[in-house]
Write a protein that holds these residues in place. Structure first.
Motif: not given
Length: 198
Positions: A128, A130, A132, A149-151, A160-163, A186
């Motif tokens: 993926d 990202i 951040a 925070f990352d997306l 979708l992934t986020w943290q 996630y």
């Protein structure tokens, strides 16, 4: 460089293939530790001037035995690995700093379900992109606050992934910090009937 441990909770849905029942899970810390077979976490940050490099490795494997409808004994194992690399620029502020980064997160998902009538071993490997942001702010002598925070995903690997992560940090000496915080990672992935969300 930080070698760390997390008190973890897990929640989500996993469908191994089209037509298979969806496994829904929502486990507290005590339940995760009961089923956990192994875990390893490592993160590293390097900086030269305003250039920032970030790396993060996560590995967990869990297993559980039980009964699936209509009363068939079964056992399962899930292994999740992620490796994140990001690079960006640091902006110094009046109090603290902000890093803006872009990079990649590689995932490896392996599952296994074994029963007297069915054995399947679904898996997936994908990458993926990202974006951040990471911020650090001093609070008091020896104390600081760190937020991240990352997306990502955007349909390239996962949907979708986020943290998000927040830690309070205490400087013990020039080379050692003690941190306590919260982290949520996630993932929403689907391909060829295999679905993982959580």
């Amino acid at each position: 460089m930080t070698l760390y441990g997390w008190g973890a909770g897990v929640a989500g849905d996993f469908t191994p293939f089209t037509g298979a029942p969806t496994l829904s899970f929502d486990k507290s810390l005590s339940e995760v530790l009961k089923d956990l077979d192994g875990a390893f976490f490592l993160t590293a940050l390097a900086r030269r001037g305003d250039l920032v490099l970030l790396g993060d490795l996560t590995y967990t494997t869990s297993s559980r035995a039980g009964v699936v409808p209509p009363g068939i004994p079964a056992s399962g194992e899930v292994t999740i690995r992620s490796l994140t690399f990001a690079a960006g620029k640091r902006f110094d502020m009046d109090r603290g700093s902000v890093d803006v980064l872009g990079g990649l997160r590689a995932w490896s998902l392996d599952g296994e379900v074994v029963s007297p009538v069915l054995s399947v071993s679904p898996g997936a490997n994908f990458v993926d992109p990202i974006i951040a942001v990471r911020g650090a702010m001093p609070l008091a002598d020896r104390w600081s606050l760190l937020g991240y925070f990352d997306l990502g995903g955007f349909g390239a690997g996962s949907d979708l992934t986020w943290q998000v992560a927040v830690t309070a940090n205490y400087q013990i000496n020039a080379n050692l910090h003690l941190s306590l915080g919260y982290r949520h990672l996630y993932l929403d992935y689907s391909d060829g009937g295999t679905v993982f969300e959580g």
